[in-house]
Structures are given as structure tokens and as C-alpha cells.
Design a protein around this motif. Structure first.
Motif, short mmCIF file in Angstrom:
data_model
loop_
_atom_site.label_atom_id
_atom_site.label_comp_id
_atom_site.label_asym_id
_atom_site.label_seq_id
_atom_site.Cartn_x
_atom_site.Cartn_y
_atom_site.Cartn_z
N LEU A 264 0.83 -1.20 0.00
CA LEU A 264 0.00 0.00 0.00
C LEU A 264 0.87 1.25 0.00
O LEU A 264 0.63 2.20 -0.78
N LEU A 265 1.89 1.28 0.86
CA LEU A 265 2.79 2.44 0.92
C LEU A 265 3.51 2.64 -0.40
O LEU A 265 3.68 3.77 -0.88
N SER A 266 3.94 1.56 -1.02
CA SER A 266 4.63 1.65 -2.31
C SER A 266 3.71 2.23 -3.38
O SER A 266 4.12 3.07 -4.18
N LYS A 267 2.46 1.79 -3.39
CA LYS A 267 1.51 2.31 -4.36
C LYS A 267 1.25 3.79 -4.15
O LYS A 267 1.16 4.58 -5.10
N ILE A 268 1.11 4.19 -2.89
CA ILE A 268 0.83 5.60 -2.59
C ILE A 268 2.02 6.47 -2.99
O ILE A 268 1.87 7.55 -3.57
N GLU A 269 3.24 6.00 -2.69
CA GLU A 269 4.44 6.80 -2.99
C GLU A 269 4.68 6.92 -4.48
O GLU A 269 5.04 8.00 -4.98
N THR A 270 4.51 5.84 -5.21
CA THR A 270 4.82 5.85 -6.64
C THR A 270 3.70 6.41 -7.48
O THR A 270 3.85 6.59 -8.69
N GLY A 271 2.55 6.68 -6.87
CA GLY A 271 1.43 7.20 -7.63
C GLY A 271 0.64 6.14 -8.34
O GLY A 271 -0.29 6.44 -9.09
N HIS A 273 -1.31 4.09 -6.91
CA HIS A 273 -2.64 4.18 -6.29
C HIS A 273 -3.07 5.63 -6.39
O HIS A 273 -2.80 6.44 -5.52
N THR A 274 -3.71 6.01 -7.45
CA THR A 274 -4.08 7.39 -7.70
C THR A 274 -5.20 7.83 -6.78
O THR A 274 -5.99 7.03 -6.28
N VAL A 275 -5.25 9.13 -6.54
CA VAL A 275 -6.25 9.70 -5.66
C VAL A 275 -7.54 9.91 -6.43
O VAL A 275 -7.58 10.66 -7.41
N ASP A 276 -8.60 9.22 -6.02
CA ASP A 276 -9.91 9.41 -6.63
C ASP A 276 -10.59 10.60 -5.96
O ASP A 276 -10.87 10.57 -4.76
N GLN A 277 -10.83 11.64 -6.73
CA GLN A 277 -11.41 12.85 -6.18
C GLN A 277 -12.92 12.71 -6.08
O GLN A 277 -13.66 13.12 -6.97
N VAL A 278 -13.38 12.14 -5.00
CA VAL A 278 -14.81 11.96 -4.77
C VAL A 278 -15.14 12.49 -3.37
O VAL A 278 -14.32 12.40 -2.45
N PRO A 279 -16.33 13.04 -3.18
CA PRO A 279 -16.73 13.50 -1.84
C PRO A 279 -16.86 12.32 -0.88
O PRO A 279 -17.50 11.32 -1.18
N THR A 280 -16.23 12.43 0.27
CA THR A 280 -16.24 11.37 1.26
C THR A 280 -16.97 11.83 2.51
O THR A 280 -16.68 12.92 3.04
N ASP A 281 -17.90 11.01 2.98
CA ASP A 281 -18.64 11.31 4.21
C ASP A 281 -17.77 10.88 5.40
O ASP A 281 -17.69 9.69 5.73
N GLN A 320 -7.85 5.63 0.68
CA GLN A 320 -6.65 6.16 1.32
C GLN A 320 -6.99 6.85 2.63
O GLN A 320 -6.30 6.69 3.64
N LEU A 321 -8.07 7.64 2.64
CA LEU A 321 -8.47 8.32 3.87
C LEU A 321 -8.84 7.31 4.95
O LEU A 321 -8.49 7.49 6.13
N ARG A 322 -9.55 6.24 4.58
CA ARG A 322 -9.90 5.21 5.56
C ARG A 322 -8.65 4.57 6.14
O ARG A 322 -8.56 4.32 7.35
N SER A 323 -7.66 4.31 5.28
CA SER A 323 -6.41 3.72 5.75
C SER A 323 -5.72 4.64 6.75
O SER A 323 -5.23 4.19 7.79
N ALA A 324 -5.66 5.95 6.44
CA ALA A 324 -4.99 6.91 7.33
C ALA A 324 -5.74 7.04 8.65
O ALA A 324 -5.14 6.96 9.74
N PHE A 325 -7.05 7.25 8.59
CA PHE A 325 -7.82 7.45 9.82
C PHE A 325 -7.80 6.19 10.69
O PHE A 325 -7.67 6.28 11.91
N SER A 326 -7.96 5.03 10.08
CA SER A 326 -7.97 3.78 10.85
C SER A 326 -6.62 3.52 11.50
O SER A 326 -6.54 3.02 12.63
N ASN A 327 -5.53 3.86 10.81
CA ASN A 327 -4.20 3.69 11.40
C ASN A 327 -4.07 4.50 12.68
O ASN A 327 -3.55 4.03 13.69
#
Length: 439
Positions: A264-271, A273-281, A320-327
Motif C-alpha cells: 500500500l505504501l509503495s503504491k501511494i508513494e509511486t502514484g 494508487h491514484t487519488v480518486d477525487q470523490v466526496p467522502t462522508d 486512502q483516507l480510511r487507511s490513514a484514519f484507521s491507522n
């Protein structure tokens, strides 16, 4: 000076008086006075003409015109001022040349521009790294020579706390780090540093971690599968093997978690795992994470409270936000003693949105805080052996926030609990749709 002026004035008056007396001797004193005044005016105009020619002819001799009286004193004083000015000019020119020579000896490219970005000066390294030409590029806008939207945005944003990394427009194989400093009347000093080697090493490290993680996943999955089968039939095994089987399964699960986080970290760093720009509740996501955190807490009975002060949505990648918040929340559960309090606060202000995870745990020595987001860094390894963590959680949080234009703030002291704050810019907040609000 006052004495000289009085002396010059007495000489002038004496000369005019003399011509007047001569005129009076011949019976025409008025003509004598006019003759004296005319001679004085002629002398003054003659000296003024000589001064004008001396000052206006740069090819003339450096020596001042020779004269007597007040005009001689004026010529000598102006000559001294001129010599002092030339001496200071030579000193300043020598210092400027010394600064330019020392700057030209630097390996980093240095460029000076005005507030609009018009190029005024650059050193030899800038010519090599960026392909500038002194014959044609002086006065050009630097945004037109470094044709990159990222550089244009960075230059005009006037927020230079962090450097910008780009490939050289003239030599694409060179990776540059740009740092801009403001000085004077909003002028800019731009430093371009060749970080190609560091960039390649970092890329090699990322590729190595990513490739190794992927290669290890398959054999580890096979091993885990066989261990699960053995655990299901553990009663059929000799008693002395049962403990070994359970220990192997526990360590296999930790290895799987570690490899999952590395990928997961490798995907985030290398791009990748692209950021999906969607509204998150955020409220719904935090409530789901709280349920998982309570399951993780189990018999420890942590009190987990969530406070939401803004109903707007957060633009970003929900996974990605779920991963960060849950960590952050799971870490609070792991490092907070049984019965402790964990508070999760989602709030906004004029600077943006902020997620705060506050606990009453063991705390962290402030000396470790700057390095907490490094991979595998542990503030106290002996204290964390039983947590089952991979040491990559905060590194993942850091890179997720970077992908969402945010940053992580950590506040903690030993024995006083910790506070982790995720800051997001206000531009990522979007209004909740009316139908969602009504529901």
C-alpha cells in the motif's frame, strides 16, 4: 568653508569697488560699477562653461580645470567627490564580481528574477542545468523557459516552505529540486539543485520494496494456507507441535500485515494508487472505523467517542483516507491502557478541516516526534513488541495526507497521552448534497 566664502565675497566686493572708484576718478562712477559687474558675470559664465564641459565630456582628462578663487575650490571639491565615487564604485564592482564568481563556482543553479518572473541574472550552473542562454534569455519570463504547470503554480503561489522537484526542461534525465526565496521588493532568488542521484536511489528503494513485497506475498499466502489447515486439525498433532503451529500462524499473520502495508505504501508513494477525487462522508467513515476499533479493543473496554462539528464532505480518495484514519485510531487503541479514553474530533475553521485523534495512552517522548513518520521507526521498540504493528502506519498516514494537500501534526509527552491531528486545506471541503442532508 565659511572663512573661504567670506574671503571670496570680500574679493568680489573689492574688485567691484575698485572699478567703481576708477569710474569715479574719470567722472563716470556708474559705468565703473557696470564694468565691474560685467567682468564678474563674464568670469562666472566662463567658469560655468568650463564646469559644464568638464562634467559633460567623459573622454576628457580626469584632472579638473584649473582656476582661482571660489571656482578653483569648487573644481577641486567636485574632483575629490568624483574620485571618492569612483573608488566606491570600484569597490562595489569588485564585490559584485566576487559574489558572481563565487556563485558561478557553485554546482547549484542560481537565478535572480523580479516579482513578475523576468530573469535578471543567473550563474553558469543554471545555464547547464536549465539550458538558459545569456544572449537571448535575459529579461524573459522564467515561466516561459521552464514550461511546467507545476513550476508556474509553485512560482505564483508564494508559498515556498517546501521545495519543488521537476525534471530539467533542457536535460530531462536530470532531476532538479527548486527552492525559491523572496528578497527586496518581492524579487526572487531561485536555487536549482541536481538531486538525480538521490531521486534514482529513492526510486530504486521504492521499486525494491514493491517488487520484494509482491514476490513474498505468493509464498507467504501458501504458507499461511497450510498453517490454517494445520490449526484446523491441531488436535490430531502431537502436543509438543501445537504451540509451534500457533506461534507460526501468529508470525505469518504479522508478515502478511507487513507486506500488505508495504504494498500500500509503495503504491501511494509511486502514484500507482491514484487519488480518486470523490466526496467522502467523514462521519460515516469514522463510525465504521469506531466499530472496528471496538472489536480490536475487545476486553480492554476503551471508551471511543466521536465528535463531528461540520457536516460537509471531504474531497479525496476514500480508501486512502480510511487507511490513514484507521491507522491513527487503531494506534490509539493499541497504545492506550485498558479502560482508557479515545476521542476522535472532526472540525473545521477558516484554515480548513482537521481530524484529531486524542488518547490517554502512554505518550511519546517529544524527542522522537520528528522521526515518527519514518518507515519502521519506533520510539521504544521494547514497549511496542506486543502491539503487533508493522511500523508503517504513520508513514502511510503521512503520504496519504501529502496526496490530499494536507499534513500531520503530532503532540505528545510521556505519560500524558498523544494527540494526532490531520490538517486538510479548506479547498477540499464540499457541501453535502441536499438529498443527503434530508436523509
Amino acid at each position: 568653508m565659511r572663512y573661504n566664502w567670506s574671503r571670496y565675497l570680500r574679493l568680489i566686493l573689492a574688485g567691484i569697488t575698485g572699478t567703481t572708484l576708477i569710474g569715479w576718478y574719470f567722472g563716470v562712477p556708474l559705468y565703473g560699477l557696470l564694468t565691474g559687474l560685467t567682468l564678474y558675470l563674464w568670469w562666472t559664465l566662463l567658469q560655468a562653461r568650463r564646469l559644464y564641459q568638464w562634467l559633460g565630456n567623459p573622454s576628457a582628462s580626469d584632472e579638473p580645470p584649473q582656476s582661482i578663487g571660489m571656482w578653483g575650490h569648487i573644481f577641486d571639491s567636485l574632483h575629490k567627490l568624483h574620485q571618492g565615487h569612483l573608488s566606491k564604485q570600484d569597490t562595489l564592482r569588485s564585490r559584485i564580481n566576487r559574489v558572481q564568481d563565487s556563485t558561478n563556482s557553485m554546482r547549484e543553479g542560481v537565478i535572480m528574477t523580479n516579482t513578475k518572473g523576468e530573469m535578471e541574472w543567473w550563474n553558469d550552473a543554471a545555464e547547464y542545468l536549465l539550458g538558459f542562454r545569456r544572449s537571448t534569455d535575459r529579461g524573459q519570463y522564467i515561466q516561459n523557459l521552464i514550461r511546467s504547470p507545476a513550476f508556474k503554480t509553485y512560482f505564483e503561489a508564494r508559498n515556498y516552505a517546501e521545495p519543488l522537484e521537476l525534471n530539467s526542461p533542457a536535460k530531462p534525465h536530470i532531476h532538479l529540486e527548486f527552492q525559491i526565496n523572496q528578497f527586496g521588493d518581492d524579487d526572487r532568488l531561485i536555487v536549482a539543485k541536481d538531486v538525480t542521484r538521490l531521486f534514482q536511489l529513492e526510486q530504486m528503494r521504492r521499486d525494491f520494496i514493491g517488487n520484494v513485497s509482491h514476490e513474498m506475498r505468493t509464498p507467504l499466502t501458501v504458507i499461511s494456507g497450510y498453517l490454517e489447515t494445520l490449526v484446523d486439525h491441531v488436535e490430531e498433532l502431537p502436543p509438543k507441535w501445537r504451540r509451534a503451529i500457533h506461534t507460526m500462524q501468529t508470525q505469518s499473520s504479522r508478515m502478511e500485515a507487513l507486506i500488505t502495508d508495504l504494498i500500500l505504501l509503495s503504491k501511494i508513494e509511486t502514484g500507482e494508487h491514484t487519488v480518486d477525487q470523490v466526496p467522502t462522508d467523514v462521519e460515516v467513515m469514522l463510525n465504521q472505523i469506531r466499530n472496528d476499533a471496538k472489536a480490536l479493543s475487545g476486553e480492554k473496554g476503551h471508551q471511543i467517542d466521536i465528535q463531528i462539528t461540520d457536516q460537509r464532505l471531504l474531497q479525496g480518495d476514500s480508501s486512502q483516507l480510511r487507511s490513514a484514519f484507521s491507522n491513527l485510531i487503531f494506534n490509539a487503541v493499541k497504545y492506550t491502557p485498558a479502560g482508557g479514553q479515545i476521542t476522535v474530533i472532526w472540525t473545521t475553521n477558516r484554515d480548513g478541516a482537521h481530524l484529531t485523534v486524542k488518547d490517554t495512552g502512554i505518550g511519546i517522548d517529544p524527542v522522537h516526534i520528528p522521526r515518527l513518520t519514518e518507515r519502521f521507526y519506533r520510539a521504544d521498540p521494547s514497549r511496542h513488541q506486543g502491539t503487533g504493528g508493522t511500523g508503517l502506519g504513520l508513514a502511510i498516514v503521512k503520504h496519504v495526507l501529502i496526496n490530499h494537500d494536507g499534513h500531520l501534526e503530532i503532540q505528545s509527552n510521556l505519560g500524558e497521552g498523544s494527540r494526532f491531528i490531520c490538517h486538510f486545506p479548506k479547498e477540499r471541503l464540499v457541501e453535502r448534497p441536499p438529498e443527503s442532508t434530508a436523509g
